[in-house]
Design an enzyme around this catalytic site. Sequence first.
Site, PDB file in Angstrom:
ATOM      1  N   CYS A   2       0.862  -1.173   0.000  1.00  0.00           N
ATOM      2  CA  CYS A   2       0.000   0.000   0.000  1.00  0.00           C
ATOM      3  C   CYS A   2       0.901   1.226   0.000  1.00  0.00           C
ATOM      4  O   CYS A   2       2.118   1.115   0.119  1.00  0.00           O
ATOM      5  CB  CYS A   2      -0.873   0.008   1.232  1.00  0.00           C
ATOM      6  SG  CYS A   2      -1.701  -1.559   1.518  1.00  0.00           S
ATOM      7  N   ARG A  27       1.523   1.262  -6.296  1.00  0.00           N
ATOM      8  CA  ARG A  27       1.826   0.314  -5.208  1.00  0.00           C
ATOM      9  C   ARG A  27       0.596  -0.438  -4.731  1.00  0.00           C
ATOM     10  O   ARG A  27       0.692  -1.446  -4.053  1.00  0.00           O
ATOM     11  CB  ARG A  27       2.435   1.063  -4.029  1.00  0.00           C
ATOM     12  CG  ARG A  27       3.770   1.665  -4.335  1.00  0.00           C
ATOM     13  CD  ARG A  27       4.300   2.354  -3.106  1.00  0.00           C
ATOM     14  NE  ARG A  27       4.514   1.406  -2.036  1.00  0.00           N
ATOM     15  CZ  ARG A  27       5.689   0.906  -1.720  1.00  0.00           C
ATOM     16  NH1 ARG A  27       6.747   1.262  -2.374  1.00  0.00           N
ATOM     17  NH2 ARG A  27       5.810   0.054  -0.720  1.00  0.00           N
ATOM     18  N   TRP A  74      -3.782  -2.002  -1.152  1.00  0.00           N
ATOM     19  CA  TRP A  74      -3.775  -3.298  -1.842  1.00  0.00           C
ATOM     20  C   TRP A  74      -4.266  -4.284  -0.787  1.00  0.00           C
ATOM     21  O   TRP A  74      -3.576  -4.552   0.203  1.00  0.00           O
ATOM     22  CB  TRP A  74      -2.363  -3.643  -2.290  1.00  0.00           C
ATOM     23  CG  TRP A  74      -2.256  -4.864  -3.150  1.00  0.00           C
ATOM     24  CD1 TRP A  74      -2.408  -4.929  -4.503  1.00  0.00           C
ATOM     25  CD2 TRP A  74      -1.957  -6.194  -2.716  1.00  0.00           C
ATOM     26  NE1 TRP A  74      -2.225  -6.211  -4.936  1.00  0.00           N
ATOM     27  CE2 TRP A  74      -1.948  -7.017  -3.868  1.00  0.00           C
ATOM     28  CE3 TRP A  74      -1.699  -6.784  -1.477  1.00  0.00           C
ATOM     29  CZ2 TRP A  74      -1.685  -8.380  -3.823  1.00  0.00           C
ATOM     30  CZ3 TRP A  74      -1.444  -8.144  -1.425  1.00  0.00           C
ATOM     31  CH2 TRP A  74      -1.441  -8.930  -2.596  1.00  0.00           C
ATOM     32  N   ASN A 100       0.452   0.100   6.408  1.00  0.00           N
ATOM     33  CA  ASN A 100       0.998  -0.841   5.409  1.00  0.00           C
ATOM     34  C   ASN A 100       1.480  -2.068   6.153  1.00  0.00           C
ATOM     35  O   ASN A 100       2.186  -1.932   7.150  1.00  0.00           O
ATOM     36  CB  ASN A 100       2.245  -0.260   4.735  1.00  0.00           C
ATOM     37  CG  ASN A 100       1.910   0.740   3.679  1.00  0.00           C
ATOM     38  OD1 ASN A 100       0.748   0.993   3.416  1.00  0.00           O
ATOM     39  ND2 ASN A 100       2.931   1.318   3.086  1.00  0.00           N
ATOM     40  N   GLY A 101       1.150  -3.244   5.653  1.00  0.00           N
ATOM     41  CA  GLY A 101       1.660  -4.462   6.274  1.00  0.00           C
ATOM     42  C   GLY A 101       0.545  -5.266   6.903  1.00  0.00           C
ATOM     43  O   GLY A 101      -0.629  -5.117   6.541  1.00  0.00           O
ATOM     44  N   GLU A 482      10.929 -14.923 -18.305  1.00  0.00           N
ATOM     45  CA  GLU A 482      10.619 -13.501 -18.126  1.00  0.00           C
ATOM     46  C   GLU A 482       9.614 -13.033 -19.181  1.00  0.00           C
ATOM     47  O   GLU A 482       8.678 -12.293 -18.873  1.00  0.00           O
ATOM     48  CB  GLU A 482      11.924 -12.677 -18.165  1.00  0.00           C
ATOM     49  CG  GLU A 482      11.756 -11.171 -18.059  1.00  0.00           C
ATOM     50  CD  GLU A 482      10.989 -10.691 -16.839  1.00  0.00           C
ATOM     51  OE1 GLU A 482      10.726 -11.465 -15.916  1.00  0.00           O
ATOM     52  OE2 GLU A 482      10.604  -9.500 -16.840  1.00  0.00           O
ATOM     53  N   LYS A 486       5.923 -11.488 -18.269  1.00  0.00           N
ATOM     54  CA  LYS A 486       5.483 -10.170 -18.750  1.00  0.00           C
ATOM     55  C   LYS A 486       4.114 -10.280 -19.395  1.00  0.00           C
ATOM     56  O   LYS A 486       3.214  -9.499 -19.130  1.00  0.00           O
ATOM     57  CB  LYS A 486       6.441  -9.611 -19.798  1.00  0.00           C
ATOM     58  CG  LYS A 486       7.656  -8.856 -19.432  1.00  0.00           C
ATOM     59  CD  LYS A 486       7.564  -7.685 -18.542  1.00  0.00           C
ATOM     60  CE  LYS A 486       7.306  -7.991 -17.113  1.00  0.00           C
ATOM     61  NZ  LYS A 486       8.348  -8.316 -16.231  1.00  0.00           N
ATOM     62  N   GLU A 489       1.185 -11.216 -16.807  1.00  0.00           N
ATOM     63  CA  GLU A 489       0.795 -10.257 -15.779  1.00  0.00           C
ATOM     64  C   GLU A 489       0.040  -9.055 -16.331  1.00  0.00           C
ATOM     65  O   GLU A 489      -0.777  -8.476 -15.621  1.00  0.00           O
ATOM     66  CB  GLU A 489       1.969  -9.846 -14.890  1.00  0.00           C
ATOM     67  CG  GLU A 489       3.013  -8.965 -15.499  1.00  0.00           C
ATOM     68  CD  GLU A 489       4.150  -8.640 -14.528  1.00  0.00           C
ATOM     69  OE1 GLU A 489       3.910  -8.471 -13.332  1.00  0.00           O
ATOM     70  OE2 GLU A 489       5.296  -8.531 -15.004  1.00  0.00           O
ATOM     71  N   HIS A 505       8.820 -34.159 -22.667  1.00  0.00           N
ATOM     72  CA  HIS A 505       8.573 -34.890 -21.421  1.00  0.00           C
ATOM     73  C   HIS A 505       7.209 -34.549 -20.823  1.00  0.00           C
ATOM     74  O   HIS A 505       6.965 -34.825 -19.649  1.00  0.00           O
ATOM     75  CB  HIS A 505       9.707 -34.613 -20.425  1.00  0.00           C
ATOM     76  CG  HIS A 505      11.042 -35.065 -20.943  1.00  0.00           C
ATOM     77  ND1 HIS A 505      11.373 -36.389 -21.068  1.00  0.00           N
ATOM     78  CD2 HIS A 505      12.103 -34.361 -21.429  1.00  0.00           C
ATOM     79  CE1 HIS A 505      12.591 -36.492 -21.579  1.00  0.00           C
ATOM     80  NE2 HIS A 505      13.054 -35.273 -21.816  1.00  0.00           N
ATOM     81  N   LYS A 604       3.134  -3.103  -7.038  1.00  0.00           N
ATOM     82  CA  LYS A 604       4.523  -2.942  -7.466  1.00  0.00           C
ATOM     83  C   LYS A 604       5.507  -3.530  -6.471  1.00  0.00           C
ATOM     84  O   LYS A 604       6.453  -4.188  -6.841  1.00  0.00           O
ATOM     85  CB  LYS A 604       4.805  -1.453  -7.678  1.00  0.00           C
ATOM     86  CG  LYS A 604       6.198  -1.147  -8.192  1.00  0.00           C
ATOM     87  CD  LYS A 604       6.393  -1.665  -9.597  1.00  0.00           C
ATOM     88  CE  LYS A 604       7.789  -1.460 -10.117  1.00  0.00           C
ATOM     89  NZ  LYS A 604       8.035  -2.296 -11.306  1.00  0.00           N
TER      90      LYS A 604
HETATM   91  O1  M6R Z   1      11.098  -5.138  -6.189  1.00  0.00           O
HETATM   92  P1  M6R Z   1      11.498  -6.532  -6.540  1.00  0.00           P
HETATM   93  O2  M6R Z   1      12.426  -6.599  -7.702  1.00  0.00           O
HETATM   94  O3  M6R Z   1      12.047  -7.294  -5.365  1.00  0.00           O
HETATM   95  O4  M6R Z   1      10.166  -7.243  -6.985  1.00  0.00           O
HETATM   96  C1  M6R Z   1      10.128  -8.602  -7.291  1.00  0.00           C
HETATM   97  C2  M6R Z   1       8.840  -8.982  -7.984  1.00  0.00           C
HETATM   98  O5  M6R Z   1       7.744  -8.723  -7.163  1.00  0.00           O
HETATM   99  C3  M6R Z   1       8.664  -8.233  -9.308  1.00  0.00           C
HETATM  100  O6  M6R Z   1       9.741  -8.439 -10.156  1.00  0.00           O
HETATM  101  C4  M6R Z   1       7.365  -8.711 -10.017  1.00  0.00           C
HETATM  102  O7  M6R Z   1       7.509 -10.033 -10.400  1.00  0.00           O
HETATM  103  C5  M6R Z   1       7.040  -7.819 -11.214  1.00  0.00           C
HETATM  104  N1  M6R Z   1       5.644  -7.539 -11.231  1.00  0.00           N
HETATM  105  C6  M6R Z   1       7.348  -8.451 -12.513  1.00  0.00           C
HETATM  106  O8  M6R Z   1       7.056  -7.640 -13.591  1.00  0.00           O
END
Ligand code: M6R
Length: 609
Positions: A2, A27, A74, A100-101, A482, A486, A489, A505, A604
Amino acid sequence: MCGIVGYTGHEQACPIIIDGLKKLEYRGYDSAGVALVTSRGIKVRKKAGRIANLEESIRGERMEGTTGIGHTRWATHGSPNDLNAHPHMSMGGQIAIVHNGIIENYAELREELKKDYGIEFISDTDSEVIAQLIGVLYEGKLEDAVYEAVSRMRGAYTFAAVAADEPEKMVAYRKDTPLIAGIGRDCNFIASDMTALLKYSSDIYLIENDEMVVCTPDKIQIFNKDRKRMDRQVLKVTWSMEDAEKGGYQHFMLKEINEQPRVVKETLERRLNADGKIHLDGIELTAEDLSKFTKIYIVACGTAYHAGLVGKYAIEKFARIPVEVDIASEFRYRDPFVDENTLFIAISQSGETLDTLMSLREAKSKGARVLSVVNVVGSSVARESDDVFYTWAGPEIAVASTKAYTTQLICMYLLALYMGTLRGTITEEYCDTIIGELRQMPDKIQQILDGSHKIESIAKLLYNRNSIFFIGRGVDSAVAYEGSLKLKEISYINSSAIAAGELKHGTIALMEPDTTVIALATQDRLFEKMYSNIEEVRARHAHILSVVKEGNKMIRKVSTDVIYIPACADEVTPILTIIPLQLFAYYVARERGENIDKPRNLAKSVTVE
Ligand code: M6R
């Protein structure tokens, strides 16, 4: 996850807080709210959905008050609705908080407050407990009540509070999730993230764990958990406000993809001397240190974990030290073999990802040397590491990470080359050749960006597929993960990545006419093997989009479409291969009309377990 923003000064707090919240919306964006301390008590307005909903709901209303706190959420406990949105108030309205948390013992505290004080809770959140607890403990001085409250709470939490009877004061407490205080002119701020304050302050204090910050318009005071006043150096923020704005692009993600030539160059140049040799200024890594390490762990989450996969490839190839790459949430709980002969490398854009941070602490407690690759200066991971290798990506706002990944790759390559030269496992000439290759990356990335219209047209053809597979061999398989992340998500297309040799396999069972497969075939050494794997899926009539180095003509025979990346050494292809995949994900999501910068259910910075 958050976002928190607070202001105390002489201006109207509400527009400043909302402006800060907008910068933090990446965030968390389930709901938002603001609490203002007015002459008639605390006024709270909050709304489910985006900050625009909150703005709409207060349009035309007098939102007066020169001290206030705000939040963008969030959801963890309780669904995202108006009641569960922050700020939360104590019964009677004396106290408001944003949080937050997670309060782990909230259920217990809730029962206690109900039974002992007759408190009636109105939300389903753990956070309301903080407001109610401070409310019953408050005797005229907010700091005292906050100290007393935190002594009863368990969990990872950072919160800010205001009291109706102390209209020019904000008190915030940090426990495991980030908090900063910003110095303004005749005013002061608090925030969970410096992007919220870029417009107002470039002088900040980093608040450490278990510290309280007390702000009034004329001063900021920091105290530790034993109420001792702490001295803190001011940190100058180098990010500009423009860095955190869209700059004419439709989305932050597109802007950040396009920033990659510049930030890759910056990250590289900061670690190269005029003669092109790598320097690790500020990082003590000697040949003796290296000979001591029997094990290297790279630990991270999501995209950063994928950068770690490429890092493993580079370190093992150049420095010939075995590397294990682990997902942070797994590493923490599997009692890993870590001791003083372990080098632990954490990779994190935000430097606040809780799983990564906790893994780092676990490794450190067992004596490991901790080096981190981090983007946010002063973040928790950076502060708790023995050494930090910064990526110079600037603020990354889009939830889908792009420029952080490519700069993380640069750091991993430089680190691996440095280790290799120290250990004598590569020659200086070879090292110079790879550095030469890395130096060409900004221009080659730009070439791919300049040809993005081709990727856009392919995306227009494929945007309505139900599932898309990514395959590759060697380091291409790391990039496949990766590329797939991308795509899923931001477009919500079901996607998975697989090492191409593994297809037979199991996964090949899913291939049928019109299945889409994105085949990464950039490794000259493995091309024939990869070609056979592509043949295997082609035989099942899959639609094949291949990514290869320019000049490769053979691939056309087995591909429906081909995307070319500029020629380069096999070792460094990931830095280029990922660019068309980022663009592909972006254009597919745009074609589908998705909310690219703020995909559903994601945030984020993941500061909860
Ligand atoms: O801030 P960080 O690099 O530690 O974050 C790690 C993941 O949460 C972050 O890379 C997440 O997978 C992204 N949404 C990917 O695009």
